[in-house]
Design a protein around this motif. Sequence first.
Motif, PDB file in Angstrom:
ATOM      1  N   GLU A 146     -14.150-104.160  66.818  1.00 53.89           N
ATOM      2  CA  GLU A 146     -14.835-103.508  67.822  1.00 53.89           C
ATOM      3  C   GLU A 146     -15.389-104.256  69.009  1.00 53.89           C
ATOM      4  OE1 GLU A 146     -16.154-100.283  69.887  1.00 53.89           O
ATOM      5  OE2 GLU A 146     -15.053-100.214  68.230  1.00 53.89           O
ATOM      6  N   LEU A 147     -15.665-105.580  68.709  1.00 58.72           N
ATOM      7  CA  LEU A 147     -15.923-106.641  69.702  1.00 58.72           C
ATOM      8  C   LEU A 147     -14.668-106.993  70.538  1.00 58.72           C
ATOM      9  CD1 LEU A 147     -18.763-108.925  68.211  1.00 58.72           C
ATOM     10  CD2 LEU A 147     -18.749-107.387  69.990  1.00 58.72           C
ATOM     11  N   PHE A 148     -13.511-107.138  69.762  1.00 63.78           N
ATOM     12  CA  PHE A 148     -12.115-107.305  70.471  1.00 63.78           C
ATOM     13  C   PHE A 148     -11.854-106.575  71.371  1.00 63.78           C
ATOM     14  CE2 PHE A 148     -11.196-110.881  67.160  1.00 63.78           C
ATOM     15  CZ  PHE A 148     -10.871-111.789  68.114  1.00 63.78           C
ATOM     16  N   ASN A 163     -19.943-102.474  83.775  1.00 59.90           N
ATOM     17  CA  ASN A 163     -19.485-103.485  82.716  1.00 59.90           C
ATOM     18  C   ASN A 163     -20.531-103.631  81.765  1.00 59.90           C
ATOM     19  OD1 ASN A 163     -20.295-106.097  82.045  1.00 59.90           O
ATOM     20  ND2 ASN A 163     -19.084-107.334  83.296  1.00 59.90           N
ATOM     21  N   LEU A 164     -21.709-103.354  82.095  1.00 63.99           N
ATOM     22  CA  LEU A 164     -22.981-103.479  80.955  1.00 63.99           C
ATOM     23  C   LEU A 164     -22.946-102.379  80.225  1.00 63.99           C
ATOM     24  CD1 LEU A 164     -25.944-104.848  83.580  1.00 63.99           C
ATOM     25  CD2 LEU A 164     -24.270-106.216  81.931  1.00 63.99           C
ATOM     26  N   VAL A 165     -22.248-101.259  80.296  1.00 62.67           N
ATOM     27  CA  VAL A 165     -22.212-100.325  79.221  1.00 62.67           C
ATOM     28  C   VAL A 165     -21.599-100.785  78.021  1.00 62.67           C
ATOM     29  CG1 VAL A 165     -21.275 -98.082  78.466  1.00 62.67           C
ATOM     30  CG2 VAL A 165     -22.544 -98.458  80.899  1.00 62.67           C
ATOM     31  N   ASP A 166     -20.312-101.413  78.098  1.00 64.11           N
ATOM     32  CA  ASP A 166     -19.683-101.986  77.113  1.00 64.11           C
ATOM     33  C   ASP A 166     -20.467-103.349  76.375  1.00 64.11           C
ATOM     34  OD1 ASP A 166     -17.751-100.231  76.912  1.00 64.11           O
ATOM     35  OD2 ASP A 166     -16.537-101.306  78.603  1.00 64.11           O
ATOM     36  N   PHE A 167     -20.863-104.027  77.410  1.00 61.51           N
ATOM     37  CA  PHE A 167     -21.796-105.206  77.050  1.00 61.51           C
ATOM     38  C   PHE A 167     -22.934-104.812  76.027  1.00 61.51           C
ATOM     39  CE2 PHE A 167     -25.045-108.572  77.356  1.00 61.51           C
ATOM     40  CZ  PHE A 167     -24.265-109.518  77.025  1.00 61.51           C
ATOM     41  N   LYS A 168     -23.828-103.508  76.205  1.00 59.26           N
ATOM     42  CA  LYS A 168     -24.756-103.344  75.843  1.00 59.26           C
ATOM     43  C   LYS A 168     -24.030-102.806  74.101  1.00 59.26           C
ATOM     44  CE  LYS A 168     -26.331-100.410  79.104  1.00 59.26           C
ATOM     45  NZ  LYS A 168     -27.421 -99.500  79.673  1.00 59.26           N
ATOM     46  N   VAL A 224     -23.680-107.129  67.495  1.00 57.07           N
ATOM     47  CA  VAL A 224     -24.393-108.535  67.280  1.00 57.07           C
ATOM     48  C   VAL A 224     -25.495-108.607  66.625  1.00 57.07           C
ATOM     49  CG1 VAL A 224     -24.515-110.881  67.945  1.00 57.07           C
ATOM     50  CG2 VAL A 224     -22.695-109.895  68.802  1.00 57.07           C
ATOM     51  N   ALA A 225     -26.515-107.763  67.462  1.00 53.20           N
ATOM     52  CA  ALA A 225     -27.725-107.722  66.645  1.00 53.20           C
ATOM     53  C   ALA A 225     -27.971-107.250  65.353  1.00 53.20           C
ATOM     54  CB  ALA A 225     -28.743-106.840  67.808  1.00 53.20           C
ATOM     55  N   GLU A 226     -27.212-106.332  65.233  1.00 49.04           N
ATOM     56  CA  GLU A 226     -27.136-105.676  63.802  1.00 49.04           C
ATOM     57  C   GLU A 226     -26.349-106.423  62.747  1.00 49.04           C
ATOM     58  OE1 GLU A 226     -26.117-101.553  64.633  1.00 49.04           O
ATOM     59  OE2 GLU A 226     -27.702-101.179  65.295  1.00 49.04           O
ATOM     60  N   ALA A 227     -25.655-107.564  63.106  1.00 51.68           N
ATOM     61  CA  ALA A 227     -24.612-108.659  62.453  1.00 51.68           C
ATOM     62  C   ALA A 227     -23.578-107.809  62.003  1.00 51.68           C
ATOM     63  CB  ALA A 227     -25.514-109.029  61.260  1.00 51.68           C
ATOM     64  N   LYS A 228     -23.125-106.692  62.552  1.00 51.69           N
ATOM     65  CA  LYS A 228     -21.768-105.994  62.374  1.00 51.69           C
ATOM     66  C   LYS A 228     -20.400-106.947  62.799  1.00 51.69           C
ATOM     67  CE  LYS A 228     -23.796-101.584  62.453  1.00 51.69           C
ATOM     68  NZ  LYS A 228     -23.711-100.076  63.233  1.00 51.69           N
TER      69      LYS A 228
END
Length: 132
Positions: free
Chosen positions: A124-126, A100-105, A111-115
Amino acid sequence: MYSKDMLTGIFLAKANGHISITKNNEIMIGYRTKLSINVRGSSQFLQAIQRSLVQYGIESNYKEKQNKSRPTPILIITGIKNIALVVHHFLVDLPDASNNLVDFKKAVRIVAEAKHLQLDGLEELFKLKGVM
């Protein structure tokens, strides 16, 4: 205190990444995104993890069991700075137990790149949230 390799193993085996996307009309794009990493275990185990994370500048919240909906204690890491530090130090290019962490990364990178403040990033987050 746990070593870096031990923390890596703990995060790969026990951590769960969560993406929360809620409607918020005060934000221009209309949605608020929150990421968190949760680890469940015994009180002593989680408190040792929390103390170990301090040496990497990672803040976390430890909560005892409070009711039937939370039967075991939990360690919660929030804030993109803290989560990015966990990914950087402990989760780089390694597979986790639940996959599950592959998608979380990927979500952390968005989010870190403010996209996530643009429509493409939010979509993409959805998609990632649906996969997780």
